[in-house]
Design a protein around this motif. Structure first.
Motif, PDB file in Angstrom:
ATOM      1  N   TYR A 278       0.809  -0.982   0.003  1.00 30.04           N
ATOM      2  CA  TYR A 278      -0.032   0.010  -0.105  1.00 30.04           C
ATOM      3  C   TYR A 278       0.904   1.204   0.106  1.00 30.04           C
ATOM      4  O   TYR A 278       1.648   1.510   0.716  1.00 30.04           O
ATOM      5  CB  TYR A 278      -0.898  -0.010   1.116  1.00 30.04           C
TER       6      TYR A 278
ATOM      7  N   THR B  41      -5.657   3.046   1.432  1.00 30.77           N
ATOM      8  CA  THR B  41      -6.157   2.425   2.518  1.00 30.77           C
ATOM      9  C   THR B  41      -5.919   0.773   2.703  1.00 30.77           C
ATOM     10  O   THR B  41      -6.107   0.143   1.709  1.00 30.77           O
ATOM     11  CB  THR B  41      -7.808   3.000   2.685  1.00 30.77           C
TER      12      THR B  41
ATOM     13  N   PRO C  40       1.523   5.427  -0.538  1.00 29.58           N
ATOM     14  CA  PRO C  40       0.880   6.881   0.143  1.00 29.58           C
ATOM     15  C   PRO C  40      -0.491   7.186  -0.215  1.00 29.58           C
ATOM     16  O   PRO C  40      -0.662   7.244  -1.460  1.00 29.58           O
ATOM     17  CB  PRO C  40       1.765   7.846   0.160  1.00 29.58           C
TER      18      PRO C  40
ATOM     19  N   ARG D 119       5.348  -1.073   8.306  1.00 28.16           N
ATOM     20  CA  ARG D 119       5.665   0.074   7.686  1.00 28.16           C
ATOM     21  C   ARG D 119       7.027   0.470   7.363  1.00 28.16           C
ATOM     22  O   ARG D 119       7.764   0.644   8.160  1.00 28.16           O
ATOM     23  CB  ARG D 119       4.817   1.145   8.614  1.00 28.16           C
TER      24      ARG D 119
ATOM     25  N   THR E 247      -5.235   4.544   6.738  1.00 23.09           N
ATOM     26  CA  THR E 247      -4.540   5.428   5.512  1.00 23.09           C
ATOM     27  C   THR E 247      -3.103   5.496   5.495  1.00 23.09           C
ATOM     28  O   THR E 247      -2.853   5.953   6.438  1.00 23.09           O
ATOM     29  CB  THR E 247      -5.272   6.615   5.194  1.00 23.09           C
ATOM     30  N   VAL E 248      -2.295   5.158   4.446  1.00 17.58           N
ATOM     31  CA  VAL E 248      -0.882   5.186   4.508  1.00 17.58           C
ATOM     32  C   VAL E 248      -0.460   6.615   4.539  1.00 17.58           C
ATOM     33  O   VAL E 248      -1.011   7.407   3.450  1.00 17.58           O
ATOM     34  CB  VAL E 248      -0.516   4.394   3.159  1.00 17.58           C
TER      35      VAL E 248
ATOM     36  N   LYS F 129       5.336   6.964   3.726  1.00 21.00           N
ATOM     37  CA  LYS F 129       5.396   5.688   4.057  1.00 21.00           C
ATOM     38  C   LYS F 129       4.937   4.731   3.076  1.00 21.00           C
ATOM     39  O   LYS F 129       3.990   5.224   2.266  1.00 21.00           O
ATOM     40  CB  LYS F 129       4.310   5.430   5.444  1.00 21.00           C
ATOM     41  N   VAL F 130       5.346   3.539   3.368  1.00 22.19           N
ATOM     42  CA  VAL F 130       4.620   2.435   2.262  1.00 22.19           C
ATOM     43  C   VAL F 130       4.501   1.209   3.418  1.00 22.19           C
ATOM     44  O   VAL F 130       5.044   0.910   4.477  1.00 22.19           O
ATOM     45  CB  VAL F 130       5.647   1.933   1.300  1.00 22.19           C
ATOM     46  N   VAL F 131       3.267   0.421   3.124  1.00 20.43           N
ATOM     47  CA  VAL F 131       3.016  -0.669   4.255  1.00 20.43           C
ATOM     48  C   VAL F 131       2.783  -1.917   3.291  1.00 20.43           C
ATOM     49  O   VAL F 131       2.624  -2.226   2.034  1.00 20.43           O
ATOM     50  CB  VAL F 131       1.607  -0.272   4.704  1.00 20.43           C
TER      51      VAL F 131
END
Length: 217
Positions: free
Chosen positions: A133, A138, A135, A163, A147-148, A152-154
């Motif tokens: 996910y 969701t 930036p 994260r 929500t990212v 950040k990246v998840v």
């Protein structure tokens, strides 16, 4: 080395028993695996490990391509090495010092670099298992929708999530790698993903790319 991969300096990271940052491994052996076309196989290439593409150039193969200044301190949970020697002269790289540090449940990664000339963008690649996910996207973790945020990246899958914080000078993107070889898909499932953080084409000749990976509870 008959089983060498171009993977100097890569890493793997688990959340409990769940792999998140991975090394794809090796697929089914074929004639190509042990012949002159060995490094045309994607899983052998540094581009498909958690490693940088330096100045548009990948790691090379051969005994002369190796790291230097390797340091490991288990007590401080630190490891570092200079990866520049694993890349050919065309990368124009005189220093690429990668360091890893485990601290307060986070993995901190720093790439301190120095190039002799800028030819192309740098790309920091990370191989992951799970959905990615970017930036503004969701995602649902532990029953909560999130929500990212910017910067950040998840990575998330099977109840585990991490994260990644990254430099604002880099642009994130995702590539899905479909695993057609059953020797790989039997381990990872149908696909892996590669997160790529790309610099500007005219990025500075020296500096630091810093990342922090935090496991989401």
């Amino acid at each position: 080395e008959s089983h060498n991969h171009n993977d100097v300096g890569t890493f793997i990271l688990y959340c409990g028993s769940r792999p998140l940052f991975v090394d794809a491994g090796v697929g089914t052996y074929t004639k190509k695996t042990f012949g002159p076309e060995r490094y045309t196989i994607w899983s052998m290439q540094s581009d498909w490990h958690s490693l940088p593409l330096i100045n548009g150039v990948s790691q090379s193969f051969g005994g002369e391509y190796r790291s230097s200044d390797v340091s490991c301190n288990p007590g401080k949970r630190e490891f570092s090495l200079d990866m520049s020697g694993a890349y050919p002269e065309s990368a124009s790289c005189s220093l690429w010092e990668r360091s890893y540090k485990l601290h307060d449940g986070r993995l901190v990664i720093k790439d301190r670099f120095r190039l002799d000339e800028r030819k192309a963008a740098d790309v920091e690649n990370f191989m992951v298992l799970g959905e990615v996910y970017l930036p503004g996207d969701t995602f649902v973790h532990d029953g909560q929708e999130m929500t990212v945020p910017a910067g950040k990246v998840v990575v998330a899958g099977d109840g585990a999530a991490a994260r990644i914080s990254y430099p604002k000078s880099l642009e994130p993107s995702v590539t899905v790698k479909t695993l057609e070889d059953p020797r790989l898909s039997n381990v990872w499932g149908p696909e892996l993903r590669r997160i790529s953080f790309t610099s500007a084409a005219d990025a500075p000749l020296s500096g630091v790319y810093g990342f922090e990976i935090e496991i989401l509870q």
